[in-house]
Design a protein around this motif. Structure first.
Motif, PDB file in Angstrom:
ATOM      1  N   ARG A 207       0.018  -2.892   0.376  1.00  0.00           N
ATOM      2  CA  ARG A 207      -1.009  -2.296  -0.823  1.00  0.00           C
ATOM      3  C   ARG A 207      -0.112  -2.304  -2.332  1.00  0.00           C
ATOM      4  O   ARG A 207       0.370  -1.189  -2.304  1.00  0.00           O
ATOM      5  N   PRO A 208      -0.147  -3.263  -2.714  1.00  0.00           N
ATOM      6  CA  PRO A 208       0.851  -3.372  -3.925  1.00  0.00           C
ATOM      7  C   PRO A 208       0.119  -2.394  -5.211  1.00  0.00           C
ATOM      8  O   PRO A 208       1.093  -1.814  -5.975  1.00  0.00           O
ATOM      9  N   VAL A 209      -1.116  -2.573  -5.343  1.00  0.00           N
ATOM     10  CA  VAL A 209      -1.527  -1.416  -6.225  1.00  0.00           C
ATOM     11  C   VAL A 209      -1.047  -0.104  -6.053  1.00  0.00           C
ATOM     12  O   VAL A 209      -0.602   0.717  -6.755  1.00  0.00           O
ATOM     13  N   ASP A 210      -1.308   0.245  -4.841  1.00  0.00           N
ATOM     14  CA  ASP A 210      -0.796   1.793  -4.406  1.00  0.00           C
ATOM     15  C   ASP A 210       0.672   1.926  -4.443  1.00  0.00           C
ATOM     16  O   ASP A 210       1.277   3.174  -4.884  1.00  0.00           O
ATOM     17  N   GLU A 211       1.427   0.814  -4.046  1.00  0.00           N
ATOM     18  CA  GLU A 211       2.972   1.037  -4.229  1.00  0.00           C
ATOM     19  C   GLU A 211       3.342   1.127  -5.529  1.00  0.00           C
ATOM     20  O   GLU A 211       4.358   1.927  -5.897  1.00  0.00           O
ATOM     21  N   GLU A 212       2.820   0.385  -6.606  1.00  0.00           N
ATOM     22  CA  GLU A 212       3.158   0.452  -7.937  1.00  0.00           C
ATOM     23  C   GLU A 212       2.792   2.024  -8.385  1.00  0.00           C
ATOM     24  O   GLU A 212       3.651   2.723  -9.040  1.00  0.00           O
ATOM     25  N   LYS A 213       1.839   2.566  -7.894  1.00  0.00           N
ATOM     26  CA  LYS A 213       1.342   3.963  -8.333  1.00  0.00           C
ATOM     27  C   LYS A 213       2.414   4.798  -7.837  1.00  0.00           C
ATOM     28  O   LYS A 213       2.827   6.097  -8.638  1.00  0.00           O
ATOM     29  N   ALA A 214       2.904   4.802  -6.541  1.00  0.00           N
ATOM     30  CA  ALA A 214       3.945   5.568  -5.905  1.00  0.00           C
ATOM     31  C   ALA A 214       5.150   5.380  -6.619  1.00  0.00           C
ATOM     32  O   ALA A 214       5.966   6.248  -6.754  1.00  0.00           O
ATOM     33  N   LEU A 215       5.665   4.191  -7.034  1.00  0.00           N
ATOM     34  CA  LEU A 215       7.014   3.844  -7.614  1.00  0.00           C
ATOM     35  C   LEU A 215       6.974   4.495  -9.117  1.00  0.00           C
ATOM     36  O   LEU A 215       8.018   4.933  -9.615  1.00  0.00           O
TER      37      LEU A 215
ATOM     38  N   VAL B 187       6.441   5.228  -0.979  1.00  0.00           N
ATOM     39  CA  VAL B 187       6.581   3.915  -1.550  1.00  0.00           C
ATOM     40  C   VAL B 187       6.486   2.907  -0.214  1.00  0.00           C
ATOM     41  O   VAL B 187       5.833   2.032  -0.122  1.00  0.00           O
ATOM     42  N   ARG B 188       7.492   3.271   0.815  1.00  0.00           N
ATOM     43  CA  ARG B 188       7.773   2.368   2.087  1.00  0.00           C
ATOM     44  C   ARG B 188       6.583   2.290   2.669  1.00  0.00           C
ATOM     45  O   ARG B 188       6.142   1.105   3.161  1.00  0.00           O
ATOM     46  N   LEU B 189       5.633   3.260   2.985  1.00  0.00           N
ATOM     47  CA  LEU B 189       4.561   3.073   3.566  1.00  0.00           C
ATOM     48  C   LEU B 189       3.449   1.987   2.847  1.00  0.00           C
ATOM     49  O   LEU B 189       2.647   1.420   3.618  1.00  0.00           O
ATOM     50  N   ASN B 190       3.435   2.268   1.624  1.00  0.00           N
ATOM     51  CA  ASN B 190       2.363   1.348   1.173  1.00  0.00           C
ATOM     52  C   ASN B 190       3.025  -0.078   1.091  1.00  0.00           C
ATOM     53  O   ASN B 190       2.205  -1.126   1.197  1.00  0.00           O
ATOM     54  N   VAL B 191       4.291  -0.256   1.102  1.00  0.00           N
ATOM     55  CA  VAL B 191       4.856  -1.711   1.386  1.00  0.00           C
ATOM     56  C   VAL B 191       4.398  -2.120   2.683  1.00  0.00           C
ATOM     57  O   VAL B 191       4.050  -3.307   2.828  1.00  0.00           O
ATOM     58  N   GLU B 192       4.657  -1.190   3.714  1.00  0.00           N
ATOM     59  CA  GLU B 192       4.263  -1.840   5.008  1.00  0.00           C
ATOM     60  C   GLU B 192       2.951  -1.919   5.275  1.00  0.00           C
ATOM     61  O   GLU B 192       2.502  -2.710   6.104  1.00  0.00           O
ATOM     62  N   LEU B 193       2.229  -1.377   4.446  1.00  0.00           N
ATOM     63  CA  LEU B 193       0.657  -1.636   4.679  1.00  0.00           C
ATOM     64  C   LEU B 193       0.147  -2.647   3.676  1.00  0.00           C
ATOM     65  O   LEU B 193      -1.069  -2.910   3.801  1.00  0.00           O
TER      66      LEU B 193
END
Length: 483
Positions: free
Chosen positions: A284-292, A276-282
């Motif tokens: 990438r909200p769509v991937d962040e949502e998937k991770a969340l 989740v954190r890495l997607n935030v740093e990059l």
């Protein structure tokens, strides 16, 4: 003279015949060729395709039935097993001059941890072909299994001096990797070995670790990438590789590994939180949502993933999903005021004032993470709805009349802006045994004035009816006064 010469002639013919038979004996595979084939076998095992190699060996045996090497290789492919040992033993009797069956028996004993029995066949192999590198290598493995690390190292170095083969380099490197002061040479040996032969999971794992420990995070990550390619269904391999890419500073590659880890069923909350954190740093909200979503499933009692999912949904905007996430978070953490305030503010944007009032009240009653602005926000909303200072109480008729005062005041205000405003409002108040409202249901609303409707809902929700009262219905008719 002639009679004495006949036995000599017969003896000569016998010797020649024997020499011819010996000359027809199949030549054992060279040390280099045999080790290369053993390497192919290991690759086939790692790749999950030993049956293909077995079919190839069957074809070779059919083509050259007098050559024992296809049979030997097939036995090596089945090592260690009773079947392979029996085959090695039979071939050793048939071809005593061939060192490979003896090497095979020795390796079977080593794998079976029958170390005392492993020595004699390996000694026979070394005597059959002095300096035979595969026999020296196998004996090094035997000595290592016995815990004789110094003698094992010496034997493996002797084998490597005879034949510079990746398999020998690897085993010497692995031995040195576990010895104080041996990491540098182990790193060099394993680097060369996996370059020539990358299908070595253990070697790649140790190489990756040694490279990172030596300060070369990139080399460690590259070795780990080869390992992951060999273990595409191993979630822990992907987790380790994500750590390696992070150490090398490559967040993009790390995210790929973490996503694969989760896809394979990985559910360690700390690992998913990193994803989740890495997607935030990059960014990438769509991937962040998937991770969340994965993190939320792995931590069903934690409200934080739901709150972040609500934030992402609100940014789209997707109010329905935002509300669902906040509602779920409020159920998980009923004592958190900040969640209720977020719910109240979301409801305000949709002019769902009755629900917003209830959310603000829940926030003010919650003991955790208070929001200082909440009290004033509720006060402003109460003024907007013209809520009474004290709740209505008394008989059903008294409560009806008391609520009507506020409704009429609001209606008269709104007439100045909408002179033709008129309609009916009918509600039902569900009561518990004490006379407290549990629900206010709007049965009919032709007035369609949001503030008036929500004023009625809040006022009746707050009202105190006589205990034991049946659920009453209240109806109001709004008409402008005659002009």
């Amino acid at each position: 003279m002639t009679s004495r010469s006949l036995p000599c002639v017969l003896l000569l013919l016998s010797v020649l015949g024997a020499s011819g038979a010996l000359g027809a004996r199949p030549v054992p595979a060279s040390a280099a060729d045999g080790m290369a084939m053993l390497q192919r076998m290991e690759t086939a095992r790692v790749r999950g395709s030993p049956s293909l190699l077995r079919t190839e060996l069957d074809a070779q045996e059919a083509k050259a039935p007098k050559d024992p090497m296809p049979r030997l290789y097939r036995a090596f492919l089945a090592l260690p097993s009773d079947e392979s040992f029996s085959e090695f033993k039979a071939l050793a009797v048939m071809y005593p001059e061939n060192p490979w069956p003896h090497v095979g028996m020795g390796l079977v004993y080593v794998r079976w941890k029958m170390l005392a029995e492993a020595g004699p066949p390996l000694e026979v192999a070394r005597k059959a072909v002095p300096g035979f590198a595969p026999a020296l290598w196998a004996d090094g493995l035997r000595l290592q299994a016995e815990g004789k690390k110094a003698e094992a190292e010496a034997r493996l170095r002797e084998a490597l001096a005879k034949l510079d083969a990746p398999r020998i380099r690897t085993d010497l490197g692995l031995l040195l990797a576990g010895r104080p002061g041996g990491a540098r040479e182990a790193l060099a040996l394993l680097s060369r070995s996996v370059k020539d032969w990358p299908e070595q999971p253990e070697a790649l794992q140790v190489l990756s670790r040694l490279a990172r420990e030596a300060g070369d995070a990139k080399a460690g990550a590259e070795a780990g990438a080869l390992l992951v390619a060999l273990q595409p269904h191993d979630k822990e391999a992907h987790r380790r590789q994500a750590e390696a890419w992070l150490a090398a500073g490559d967040k993009t590659q790390a995210v790929k590994m973490l996503e694969r880890y989760a896809t394979l069923g990985g559910a360690e909350p700390a690992v998913l939180a990193t994803w989740v954190r890495l997607n935030v740093e990059l960014g990438r909200p769509v991937d962040e949502e998937k991770a969340l979503v994965r993190l939320n499933a792995a931590t069903p009692k934690d409200a934080e993933p739901l709150l972040r999912l609500a934030t992402l949904a609100e940014a789209k905007p997707d109010l329905a999903v935002t509300e669902a996430r906040l509602d779920a978070a409020a159920v998980l953490a009923p004592g958190r005021a900040d969640i209720q305030v977020r719910r109240a503010r979301l409801l305000l944007t949709q002019e769902r004032f009755f629900e917003a009032v209830m959310a603000y009240r829940a926030a003010l009653a919650a003991p955790e993470r208070p929001v200082p602005e909440a009290a004033e926000e509720l006060a402003q909303l109460s003024r907007k709805l013209r809520l009474p200072a004290a709740p209505a109480k008394g008989t059903v008729e008294q409560i009806n009349d008391r609520v009507s005062l506020g409704l009429v005041a609001l209606y008269l205000e709104h007439l100045s802006e909408k002179p033709d405003l008129k309609g009916n409002l009918k509600v039902r108040v569900d009561l518990d045994a004490t006379g407290r409202a549990t629900k206010v249901v709007v049965l009919y609303d032709s007035l369609q004035d949001t503030l008036i409707t929500h004023h009625a809902q809040v006022a009746f929700m707050d009202a105190q009816y006589p205990p034991g009262s049946e659920s009453p219905e209240h109806q109001y008719v709004f008409r402008p006064p005659p002009r």
